[in-house]
Design a protein around this motif. Structure first.
Motif, PDB file in Angstrom:
ATOM      1  N   LEU A  14      22.201  43.269  31.400  1.00  0.00           N
ATOM      2  CA  LEU A  14      20.605  42.932  31.564  1.00  0.00           C
ATOM      3  C   LEU A  14      20.432  44.254  31.913  1.00  0.00           C
ATOM      4  O   LEU A  14      19.211  44.874  31.323  1.00  0.00           O
TER       5      LEU A  14
ATOM      6  N   PRO B   8      20.734  42.466  26.277  1.00  0.00           N
ATOM      7  CA  PRO B   8      20.597  40.945  26.651  1.00  0.00           C
ATOM      8  C   PRO B   8      21.568  40.111  25.663  1.00  0.00           C
ATOM      9  O   PRO B   8      22.195  39.193  26.179  1.00  0.00           O
TER      10      PRO B   8
ATOM     11  N   VAL C  81      27.046  40.265  33.393  1.00  0.00           N
ATOM     12  CA  VAL C  81      25.900  39.570  33.036  1.00  0.00           C
ATOM     13  C   VAL C  81      24.736  40.568  33.514  1.00  0.00           C
ATOM     14  O   VAL C  81      23.827  41.297  32.842  1.00  0.00           O
TER      15      VAL C  81
ATOM     16  N   LEU D 103      24.288  37.607  27.287  1.00  0.00           N
ATOM     17  CA  LEU D 103      24.336  36.179  27.088  1.00  0.00           C
ATOM     18  C   LEU D 103      25.609  35.855  26.903  1.00  0.00           C
ATOM     19  O   LEU D 103      25.897  34.648  27.499  1.00  0.00           O
TER      20      LEU D 103
ATOM     21  N   CYS E 165      18.639  35.726  30.372  1.00  0.00           N
ATOM     22  CA  CYS E 165      19.300  36.514  29.058  1.00  0.00           C
ATOM     23  C   CYS E 165      18.465  35.927  27.731  1.00  0.00           C
ATOM     24  O   CYS E 165      18.012  36.700  26.905  1.00  0.00           O
TER      25      CYS E 165
END
Length: 352
Positions: free
Chosen positions: A64, A69, A60, A73, A96
Motif C-alpha cells: 500500500l 494496492p 499489505v 489486496l 486495499c
C-alpha cells in the motif's frame, strides 16, 4: 526467519518499504517450510498460520505504501485465510479495496472488521465507533458513484415481512422515481447499518433496490433470491466459441450486476441462503473470468472467495452439512488456484 523479520521491521520503520517487502517475502518463504519456532518439528499449524498471517499483513502495508494496492489486496486475502478472526486483517483488506475504488467491497470488509471486533469483546468503544464510521463512509462512497441503481433501507422489527416489503416498494418509488424500471427487496437476510448501538440498539433493516435498466434489475433479483446462486448468462459450460459472447456480456451487463451484488453484501452479515452463498457467487464470477482469459483477476477473486469461506464460521452458526460444503469449496478453490483439473464439489454445483 527471525533475522528476516527483524530486518523487515527495521526497514519499515525507516520507510524503506521496497526493502522491507523483500525481507518479509523471504520470511514468508521460510515460514511456509514450517519454521514458525526455533525447532520446526515443534511448530503447530496454528503457530505457523498466525505468523504467516502477520507477515502477510506486513506485506499489505508495504505494498500500500508503495502504491501497489492490487498486490496488497492479494496479500490481504491471504492474511485473512491464515487468521480470519483478527479484525485488523479485514480492516487492511478494506483499505486495499478503497485504494482500488471498490467501495462496496471496502464497506463489507469494514463491516466484518467491526463485527469481529465486537464479538472479540473489544475494550475500546472509540475503536468500534471509528470502524463504523469507516464502514459508513465506504457505503456512502459506493452509492455516490453508482448510476445504475439506488437503494432504500427500511427499519424492520418483527412485522409481517410481505406487508413490509410492499410498503418499502411504494416508499422507494416515491423517493427514487428515476429508478423504477425494476424494484425488489432482498428477501434473504436482514441488513445492518453502521449506526451507534446507543442510538439504534440492534436495529435491522430491509434493503430495497431499484434499477434504471429492467433486465439488469430482474437478473440481479434472480441472482439474489435463488438459494443456490447461479451467475446470469451462464446456463451451460462455456466453450471457446462463446468467449466473444462472454466478453460482450461482461462489459454490457456483468459488471453492473456484480456492482449491485457487492453493494448488497456490504450491509448483510448473515445470509439465509447459507454461509457459502457469497463465496459461490465469487466462484461463478471467477469461472466467467477464466473463460475471458483473465487469469490474474480470476486468481484474485478465488483468493477473495477463500477469505470469505474462512471468515464465515466466525459470523454465523454453521450446520454440519454447511461445514462440509464450506471445507469442500475451500479445497476446490485451492485446486483451482494451483491449476488442477478434475471432478470437484464445485463442478457438480455448476452442473446442477
Amino acid at each position: 526467519l527471525w533475522a528476516a523479520l527483524r530486518d523487515g521491521s527495521a526497514r519499515c520503520r525507516q520507510c524503506d518499504f521496497a526493502a522491507a517487502a523483500a525481507k518479509f517475502s523471504t520470511a514468508l518463504e521460510l515460514c511456509s517450510k514450517g519454521f514458525a519456532l526455533e525447532d520446526p518439528f515443534k511448530s503447530s499449524p496454528d503457530d505457523i498460520s498466525r505468523l504467516a498471517s502477520w507477515i502477510e499483513s506486513k506485506l499489505v502495508i508495504c505494498y500500500l505504501k508503495l502504491g501497489q494496492p492490487g498486490l496488497a489486496l492479494h496479500h490481504s486475502h491471504r492474511s485473512i485465510i491464515q487468521n480470519p478472526s483478527h479484525f485488523c486483517n479485514h480492516l487492511r483488506q478494506a483499505a486495499c479495496f478503497r485504494c482500488l475504488h471498490r467501495y462496496s467491497e471496502a464497506a463489507r470488509s469494514a463491516m466484518v472488521a467491526q463485527c469481529l471486533y465486537v464479538l472479540a469483546e473489544g475494550a475500546a468503544p472509540d475503536t468500534s465507533d471509528l470502524l463504523q464510521l469507516y464502514w459508513q463512509a465506504m457505503t456512502q462512497e459506493a452509492l455516490s458513484g453508482e448510476v445504475s441503481f439506488s437503494v432504500l433501507y427500511t427499519p424492520f422489527e418483527k412485522e409481517d415481512k410481505a406487508d413490509k416489503i410492499k410498503e418499502a416498494t411504494k416508499a422507494f418509488a416515491e423517493k427514487h422515481p428515476d429508478y423504477v424500471q425494476h424494484i425488489f427487496t432482498d428477501p434473504h437476510g436482514i441488513h445492518l447499518l453502521p449506526e451507534k448501538a446507543e442510538s439504534h440498539p440492534g436495529q435491522q433493516y430491509l434493503l430495497t433496490l431499484g434499477f434504471r435498466n429492467k433486465e439488469i434489475g430482474k437478473t440481479v433479483e434472480k441472482f439474489v433470491t435463488q438459494n443456490l446462486p447461479v451467475f446470469p448468462g451462464q446456463k451451460t459450460t462455456f466453450s471457446p466459441s462463446m468467449e466473444e459472447e462472454a466478453e460482450t456480456f461482461w462489459q454490457n451487463t456483468g459488471k453492473r450486476i456484480m456492482a449491485a451484488m457487492a453493494f448488497i453484501g456490504s450491509s448483510k452479515i448473515k445470509d439465509e441462503r447459507g454461509p457459502c452463498a457469497r463465496a459461490i457467487e465469487q466462484f461463478h464470477h471467477a469461472s466467467l473470468l477464466s473463460h475471458l482469459q483473465r487469469g490474474e483477476e480470476q486468481a484474485q477473486v478465488m483468493a477473495q472467495a477463500m477469505a470469505e469461506l474462512a471468515t464465515a464460521p466466525y459470523l454465523q452458526r454453521i450446520s454440519q452439512e454447511d461445514d462440509e460444503l464450506l471445507q469442500s469449496l475451500m479445497a476446490d478453490a485451492m485446486d483451482i488456484l494451483a491449476g488442477k483439473t478434475g471432478e470437484r464439489v464445485w463442478t457438480k454445483i455448476q452442473k446442477v
